[in-house]
Design an enzyme around this catalytic site. Sequence first.
Site, PDB file in Angstrom:
ATOM      1  N   CYS A   5     126.955 -61.266 -23.085  1.00 36.36           N
ATOM      2  CA  CYS A   5     127.771 -62.587 -23.673  1.00 36.36           C
ATOM      3  C   CYS A   5     127.186 -63.614 -22.870  1.00 36.36           C
ATOM      4  O   CYS A   5     126.169 -63.448 -21.853  1.00 36.36           O
ATOM      5  CB  CYS A   5     129.352 -62.456 -23.161  1.00 36.36           C
ATOM      6  SG  CYS A   5     129.823 -60.735 -23.690  1.00 36.36           S
ATOM      7  N   GLY A  32     125.620 -64.191 -27.684  1.00 37.86           N
ATOM      8  CA  GLY A  32     127.040 -63.776 -28.469  1.00 37.86           C
ATOM      9  C   GLY A  32     127.368 -64.338 -29.769  1.00 37.86           C
ATOM     10  O   GLY A  32     127.538 -65.660 -29.604  1.00 37.86           O
ATOM     11  N   ASN A 106     130.270 -61.691 -18.241  1.00 38.18           N
ATOM     12  CA  ASN A 106     129.055 -61.233 -18.943  1.00 38.18           C
ATOM     13  C   ASN A 106     128.599 -60.016 -18.064  1.00 38.18           C
ATOM     14  O   ASN A 106     128.430 -60.245 -17.091  1.00 38.18           O
ATOM     15  CB  ASN A 106     127.891 -62.256 -19.089  1.00 38.18           C
ATOM     16  CG  ASN A 106     126.399 -61.885 -19.349  1.00 38.18           C
ATOM     17  OD1 ASN A 106     125.561 -62.394 -18.834  1.00 38.18           O
ATOM     18  ND2 ASN A 106     126.515 -60.724 -20.167  1.00 38.18           N
ATOM     19  N   GLY A 107     128.446 -58.888 -18.679  1.00 38.93           N
ATOM     20  CA  GLY A 107     128.077 -57.658 -17.953  1.00 38.93           C
ATOM     21  C   GLY A 107     128.786 -56.414 -18.351  1.00 38.93           C
ATOM     22  O   GLY A 107     129.598 -56.463 -19.516  1.00 38.93           O
ATOM     23  N   CYS A 243     118.002 -57.790 -14.448  1.00 39.33           N
ATOM     24  CA  CYS A 243     117.667 -57.251 -15.647  1.00 39.33           C
ATOM     25  C   CYS A 243     116.374 -57.639 -16.286  1.00 39.33           C
ATOM     26  O   CYS A 243     116.216 -59.129 -16.364  1.00 39.33           O
ATOM     27  CB  CYS A 243     118.717 -57.548 -16.775  1.00 39.33           C
ATOM     28  SG  CYS A 243     118.290 -57.211 -18.405  1.00 39.33           S
ATOM     29  N   TYR A 249     113.339 -60.337 -23.610  1.00 41.00           N
ATOM     30  CA  TYR A 249     114.198 -60.589 -25.012  1.00 41.00           C
ATOM     31  C   TYR A 249     115.238 -61.443 -24.767  1.00 41.00           C
ATOM     32  O   TYR A 249     115.106 -62.349 -25.807  1.00 41.00           O
ATOM     33  CB  TYR A 249     114.383 -59.454 -25.662  1.00 41.00           C
ATOM     34  CG  TYR A 249     115.289 -59.631 -26.978  1.00 41.00           C
ATOM     35  CD1 TYR A 249     114.638 -59.824 -28.211  1.00 41.00           C
ATOM     36  CD2 TYR A 249     116.669 -59.348 -26.741  1.00 41.00           C
ATOM     37  CE1 TYR A 249     115.399 -60.119 -29.191  1.00 41.00           C
ATOM     38  CE2 TYR A 249     117.313 -59.339 -27.889  1.00 41.00           C
ATOM     39  CZ  TYR A 249     116.764 -59.858 -29.126  1.00 41.00           C
ATOM     40  OH  TYR A 249     117.555 -60.094 -30.341  1.00 41.00           O
ATOM     41  N   SER A 290     110.648 -63.423 -31.697  1.00 44.91           N
ATOM     42  CA  SER A 290     110.539 -62.826 -30.394  1.00 44.91           C
ATOM     43  C   SER A 290     109.337 -62.484 -29.760  1.00 44.91           C
ATOM     44  O   SER A 290     109.079 -62.559 -28.554  1.00 44.91           O
ATOM     45  CB  SER A 290     111.441 -61.545 -30.596  1.00 44.91           C
ATOM     46  OG  SER A 290     110.808 -60.707 -31.788  1.00 44.91           O
ATOM     47  N   ASP A 367     104.847 -58.255 -30.578  1.00 43.63           N
ATOM     48  CA  ASP A 367     106.243 -58.142 -30.142  1.00 43.63           C
ATOM     49  C   ASP A 367     106.834 -57.958 -28.666  1.00 43.63           C
ATOM     50  O   ASP A 367     106.013 -57.393 -27.791  1.00 43.63           O
ATOM     51  CB  ASP A 367     106.966 -57.164 -31.513  1.00 43.63           C
ATOM     52  CG  ASP A 367     108.592 -57.797 -31.611  1.00 43.63           C
ATOM     53  OD1 ASP A 367     108.775 -58.769 -30.870  1.00 43.63           O
ATOM     54  OD2 ASP A 367     109.185 -57.148 -32.567  1.00 43.63           O
ATOM     55  N   ASP A 368     107.939 -58.410 -28.615  1.00 39.51           N
ATOM     56  CA  ASP A 368     108.332 -57.956 -27.043  1.00 39.51           C
ATOM     57  C   ASP A 368     108.802 -56.564 -26.878  1.00 39.51           C
ATOM     58  O   ASP A 368     108.842 -56.102 -25.827  1.00 39.51           O
ATOM     59  CB  ASP A 368     109.654 -59.078 -26.921  1.00 39.51           C
ATOM     60  CG  ASP A 368     110.847 -58.817 -27.748  1.00 39.51           C
ATOM     61  OD1 ASP A 368     110.827 -58.752 -29.035  1.00 39.51           O
ATOM     62  OD2 ASP A 368     111.772 -58.289 -27.036  1.00 39.51           O
ATOM     63  N   CYS A 455     116.277 -54.291 -12.563  1.00 34.67           N
ATOM     64  CA  CYS A 455     117.247 -53.095 -13.260  1.00 34.67           C
ATOM     65  C   CYS A 455     116.148 -52.637 -14.706  1.00 34.67           C
ATOM     66  O   CYS A 455     115.787 -53.617 -15.405  1.00 34.67           O
ATOM     67  CB  CYS A 455     118.391 -53.500 -13.896  1.00 34.67           C
ATOM     68  SG  CYS A 455     119.251 -52.135 -14.876  1.00 34.67           S
ATOM     69  N   CYS A 458     116.512 -49.065 -18.932  1.00 31.25           N
ATOM     70  CA  CYS A 458     116.189 -48.800 -20.142  1.00 31.25           C
ATOM     71  C   CYS A 458     114.954 -48.146 -20.450  1.00 31.25           C
ATOM     72  O   CYS A 458     114.540 -47.592 -21.344  1.00 31.25           O
ATOM     73  CB  CYS A 458     116.350 -50.022 -21.053  1.00 31.25           C
ATOM     74  SG  CYS A 458     115.632 -51.356 -20.945  1.00 31.25           S
TER      75      CYS A 458
HETATM   76  P1  AMP Z   1     113.589 -52.222 -33.792  1.00 33.47           P
HETATM   77  O1  AMP Z   1     113.661 -52.850 -35.143  1.00 33.47           O
HETATM   78  O2  AMP Z   1     114.907 -51.229 -33.705  1.00 33.47           O
HETATM   79  O3  AMP Z   1     112.382 -51.346 -33.233  1.00 33.47           O
HETATM   80  O4  AMP Z   1     114.121 -53.451 -32.865  1.00 33.47           O
HETATM   81  C1  AMP Z   1     112.975 -54.365 -32.377  1.00 33.47           C
HETATM   82  C2  AMP Z   1     113.148 -55.662 -33.050  1.00 33.47           C
HETATM   83  O5  AMP Z   1     114.580 -56.117 -32.261  1.00 33.47           O
HETATM   84  C3  AMP Z   1     112.132 -56.617 -31.973  1.00 33.47           C
HETATM   85  O6  AMP Z   1     111.588 -57.496 -32.538  1.00 33.47           O
HETATM   86  C4  AMP Z   1     112.957 -57.279 -30.733  1.00 33.47           C
HETATM   87  O7  AMP Z   1     112.639 -58.518 -30.506  1.00 33.47           O
HETATM   88  C5  AMP Z   1     114.286 -57.089 -31.261  1.00 33.47           C
HETATM   89  N1  AMP Z   1     115.265 -56.619 -30.259  1.00 33.47           N
HETATM   90  C6  AMP Z   1     115.084 -56.107 -29.165  1.00 33.47           C
HETATM   91  N2  AMP Z   1     116.234 -55.873 -28.432  1.00 33.47           N
HETATM   92  C7  AMP Z   1     117.278 -56.252 -29.281  1.00 33.47           C
HETATM   93  C8  AMP Z   1     118.714 -56.302 -28.923  1.00 33.47           C
HETATM   94  N3  AMP Z   1     119.286 -55.890 -28.000  1.00 33.47           N
HETATM   95  N4  AMP Z   1     119.308 -56.754 -29.663  1.00 33.47           N
HETATM   96  C9  AMP Z   1     118.695 -57.221 -30.949  1.00 33.47           C
HETATM   97  N5  AMP Z   1     117.665 -57.339 -31.250  1.00 33.47           N
HETATM   98  C10 AMP Z   1     116.675 -56.787 -30.511  1.00 33.47           C
END
Ligand code: AMP
Length: 490
Positions: A5, A32, A106-107, A243, A249, A290, A367-368, A455, A458
């Site tokens: 959040c 959020g 938030n948390g 984190c 991201y 992203s 991508d990230d 942290c 994940c």
């Molecule tokens: P996916 O398609 O499930 O592999 O998700 C990867 C994409 O979702 C990437 O483009 C990330 O930038 C984005 N992403 C990563 N973490 C999250 C998150 N917690 N909530 C929403 N999008 C995310």
Amino acid sequence: MTEKCGVVGIAFDERDAARPLYYGLYALQHRGQESAGIVTHDGFQQHSHVEMGLVGDAFDEGDLESLNGSAGIGHVRYPTAGSLDSSCAQPFSVSFKSGSLGLSHNGNLVNADEIRDELAGLGHAFTSDGDTEVIAHDLARNLLNEDLIRAVKRTMQRLHGSYSLTIMHDETVMGVRDPQGNRPLCIGKLEDGYIIASESAAIDTLDGELVRDVRPGELVVLEADGSGFDSYQLIDADQTAHCFFEHVYFARPDSQIDGTLVYESRRKLGRALWEESGVETDVVMPVPDSGRAFASGYADAADETTADGEPRAEDDEGVEFAEGLMKNRYVGRTFIMPTQNERERAVRLKLNPITSTVEGKTVTLIDDSIVRGTTSTQLVSLLKDCGAEEVHMRIGAPPIVAPCYMGIDMATREELIAADKSIPEIGEAIDADSLEYLSPDAVADVLETDRSDLCMGCVTGEYPYDIDGEPTDRDVTRPSIGGAALEADD
Ligand code: AMP
């Protein structure tokens, strides 16, 4: 319950706080989208407006007019599976014998259920299953016997997990960050007051100046006349657990977290990605938005050195940076789509390729992160359908192998593509010609910190908190909760 959040708190001398809080929440909307709320205090009573939906939809002119008072807090809440429920919308506000309390969180607490059970046994009635209400009740109880600072400290001693809070006790606005500093929180100076916010972008929006981050374990109390703040370092922890995914991201690229501009960190992560696993292709392109900062850092590094780490010859044109995918800005985050089928359709709705930048070319897509693998699978196939000869995928963070218990709604372990697959197996599953991720050590190097102060649950599957059924990467135990704990020493 996962709570990813955004929180904010403001104190002015005279001016109403509602409108600046509303702008601050707008700046934190990315943290959020499920609900938005503001609670103010006018010196006599609290005023509250909390609604489901986006900030722009949750308030109208009349709502802002009715939120009287020069002190207030606000909250935006992230949507999580199965919790589309207004009982968890925040700020949580409540009146006790000791005054009124408002709380934005938030948390995510690890031991909320234990504390809730204990307080329920002592007669506290709960209206939600959220952990924010647990904090509010615990604090209210402590406020019956102690001054504000001691009461906050005693509550902090009982909480285990991640929390960045803005709190309002009557008209006093405060900010608290958990002893391991898991979620961000910072202090800003406004023209005629002070602000505490999840991210510095909210301070910028109000033409304010970032003063500093709230320190892990610190309580910050804003002066009621908007002239400054007092700091109380209430709990010291040996290690932090910032984190890393906020930098990768979650946070806005224009925010500064723990002393670093997120955009710069992402560009550096992109550079490190080239240095660790660069591949020579015709074009480098980001997954918008992203992957953009990562791809620009990656492409800059690729201009300087070859994939083997040698300086480029003068006649070597290096790699081209191009936008090959256009984003439809009006589609919500794919994660909001409940079924896999809908998520796949959403990726296609969201991103459309520019054929001329990919046709006949070898492409590196940046991508990230990869979570379930939906986005990358779709995009690799899209680019190949558009005539790309090869599609290589590079990811600016390590594989996500385990869920987040600390406030980022990632996915369940079963849904995570990296939970049970090696990197080459994932590459095969998404049909990329090659796939590489950034190492955890490179992330820590870029963030100029020790891995043990982050942290990384994940990506390592080991957490900095004592979570049921999960291994921890450090010496932590949650406080034992029971009647006696209420009488704990200072
Ligand atoms: P996916 O398609 O499930 O592999 O998700 C990867 C994409 O979702 C990437 O483009 C990330 O930038 C984005 N992403 C990563 N973490 C999250 C998150 N917690 N909530 C929403 N999008 C995310």
